[in-house]
Scaffold this active site. Sequence first.
Site, PDB file in Angstrom:
ATOM      1  N   GLU A 152       5.966  -1.939  38.295  1.00  0.00           N
ATOM      2  CA  GLU A 152       7.126  -1.535  39.087  1.00  0.00           C
ATOM      3  C   GLU A 152       6.687  -0.522  40.122  1.00  0.00           C
ATOM      4  OE1 GLU A 152      11.795  -0.388  38.243  1.00  0.00           O
ATOM      5  OE2 GLU A 152      10.459  -0.914  36.591  1.00  0.00           O
ATOM      6  N   GLU A 186      11.445   7.978  30.076  1.00  0.00           N
ATOM      7  CA  GLU A 186      12.554   7.237  30.686  1.00  0.00           C
ATOM      8  C   GLU A 186      13.767   7.184  29.759  1.00  0.00           C
ATOM      9  OE1 GLU A 186      13.166   2.936  32.932  1.00  0.00           O
ATOM     10  OE2 GLU A 186      11.475   3.214  31.575  1.00  0.00           O
TER      11      GLU A 186
END
Length: 895
Positions: free
Chosen positions: A466, A746
């Site tokens: 990502e 996260e």
Amino acid sequence: MLKVSDITCEYQKNPIGLGTKKPRFSWIIESDMQNVIQMSYRLQVSLDEKFKNIIWDTGVINSSKSVHIEYDGPDLRSFRRYFYRVKIMDNYGQESVWSDIGYFETALMDTSEWKAKFITPESEDEGNLSKGKYLRHEFVLDGEIDFARIYATALGMYEIYINGKRVGDDLLTPGWTSYKKRLQYQTYDITDLLVKGVNAVGAIVGAGWYKGDLAGWIGRRNVYGSRTALLVQMLIRYTDGREQIIVTDETWKASDSPILYSEIYHGEIYDARLEQSGWNLPNFDDNSWYAVDVINWDMSTLIPQEGLPVRRQEFIKPISMIITPKGEKVIDFGQNLAGWVKFTVRGKCGDKVVLKHAEVLDSEGNFYTENLRSAKQRIEYILKGYDAETFEPHFTFQGFRYVKIEEYPGEPSIDDFAAVVIHSDMKRIGKFTCSNELLNQLYHNIVWGLKSNFIDVPTDCPQRDERLGWTGDAQVFIETSCFIMNTALFFRKWLHDLKVDQLKNGGVPFVIPDVLGGHLENDKLIRQDHSSSGWGDAAVICPWTIYQFYDDVNILKEQYGSMKSWIEYIRANARDGIIWDSGFHFGDWLALDAKEGSYLGATPNDLIATAFYAYSTEILAKTAKILGNLSDYEEYLNLHDKIVKAFQDEFFTPSGRLAVRTQTAHVLVLMFNLVPDKYRARTIQTLIDLIDENNGHLTTGFLGTPYICHVLSNNGKTKEAYSLLLKEDYPSWLYQVKKGATTVWEHWDGIKPDGTMWSADMNSFNHYAYGSIGSWLYREIVGLNVDPEAPGFKHIIIKPKPGGDLTYAEAEYLSAYGRIFVSWSIGGGDITIDVAIPPNTKAKIILPHASSEAIETIRGVNVHFENCNDGAEAEIGSGTYKFIYPLTKFLAIEN
């Protein structure tokens, strides 16, 4: 003593390659006096270092301004070095001597000055290849060299060499921008690398962000083009005044390189047996090399370097080498980071070193890579088989703490390995420490989350497939980042890309640069490709934050059109132009009150979207007023009032209850002042009730978490804010610390209490969003705040809030005006507060739970305190101060 120090031009010391026609100058003042204010300055710009050829002299300007003084002399010429100096007078009548001399150097002031052509070493059918390619050219110089520069960029990434020596220390050049609209070029001083006679210039190019794999879960490649290319223009000035220009053109030659494969996500394969000794030196036999192609490119897209270059920042040695239960040989560097491994190896020709990278070990202590998704994070080096060989990759980086040695000749020693930490070359300006070591580790983790994800763009994570510039992540963390490092140029460059990638209707893509737009049709979660609330609001919140921290009005001028377009996009899509209840939104992303199997928190999208609509509209109104756009100011102030009223009618019952019973809903309405005054106490109490119902824990996600402690402490609930911050069990910030985290995760439960992992599809252990609590450490624990009416810390608000189990806390911050220091400590029945205020600023200090009569001023003169609601307050000027007062009232409130 009065002295001007640390003079800078456009935030930089002696920059070369500037493209601005009106550069700005700043300086810091040093003085051994208190209450020092600059009364006047004189600034000069000259063509020579001895200031015999002055082209601009301000004369004596009666002003206290010492930040961002704009050049207003004759037009600047390309490829020129200009020198500047400044002197000042203070309010005591002291005049400084001239400052040390600084300089800046211009690049190409007009794109028509480009004579070079983009050349490619790749054929049209190599779009799916990720090889590195060699390029080279020889040229002759026939005189003594006075000045030599390279202006270079690439479609892809490049490294450049002169006579066998690497030019500069920038990495991953030219950086990542929206290439077809904005392509940075770099400027290098090569005067000392050239010789009279034959010289050689060589370069390596690789796929990079330009044509390599991006957004792995949708599998994009060749986003901007399918052939790498190089652009070089070299300017040489001889001592006799002659000039010579060397450019990339059809005469250059190309060859395959030892880089067989290099990709951002996947790593690099390098075969040292294919090295061509002397390839970047003069008189190399390149008869077997092939001709390059010239390709067309819109030269108007070329811009001088705007952002800060990525560079090597630290080298970290391993702390251990372990054998996992599966028998894997793994190096532990002790710190989750972004960069790569540098190693030295000995072996036979054809032997291999194969390394894989990971962030964590699993619950059994084995190497864990499932959360990388398709990212390979693999380095393969094939030995040429001579003496010791040292290797670093070229066009890739990894996110890791652990490195598995899959193949290696002989027995590896940890002494032969080092982790190379890379990030954009931002100056560290903030420090924080306190008496709670877990909190200190949390701060450490926040800093490393910043380091790992500020690699040219503010990425979400540095390890999986990502690594994109998600707007929501950036806007929730930007304030914290500004306390830690000088991020002004970093964000300025990124915001310029946001502006050019913004849709014609004002919509803002989810990631900048935008590589997702138009390619999410098969995504199971995301239902459109732009303009979520809290994400698109980066267009407004980020420039406003940069302005607040650095008093940089230019960022508001440059982004104003973008800011306004975002608000107009929302207005066009909102019900009656007021309630935003349409479209896809990420909402309170990853909130713990989400339904099972969902990433979307329980707070309704229309509440979140309309709340951010109000907040961003208020910021836009303030921006319009600052810029003198009074008609816009009135319009958006009026729009803000309408949004607030409609919001209250929509989401509050007649009895004053917020209709949405989630923590984030209550946090946002309090933070953005959307609560009717008569219902504020009830709303605060309901938030406390919601926290209590969750056993004193938060349930907030990406949009609620940054504000929750601020909301509590700003509404008289500092004790509860500390309680939330200092929780050590799941879910909490310190839970991650207790689990051994060295960066911020996260997910609150990236590693669950039983040691198992959150779903591997989205589980980064280096993801800074929840690190946004860092701003609370500075603003509330230590009490260091920007005054919105005097940005850039020209006027400082110091309002510490001791609490929790802390016995001391301190922070240091290097503002545009100089060093600010604040600390407090508790002991012997007293609170002691130390502060340092830089010259040319003032501060309002509010001592918590103090009585003006009881404050003893140990250091600092002429301080007069008056009682206020929060304790006692005073206005102080520059200098150092120490205040002591009894602890009694504070203890009574805490208990």
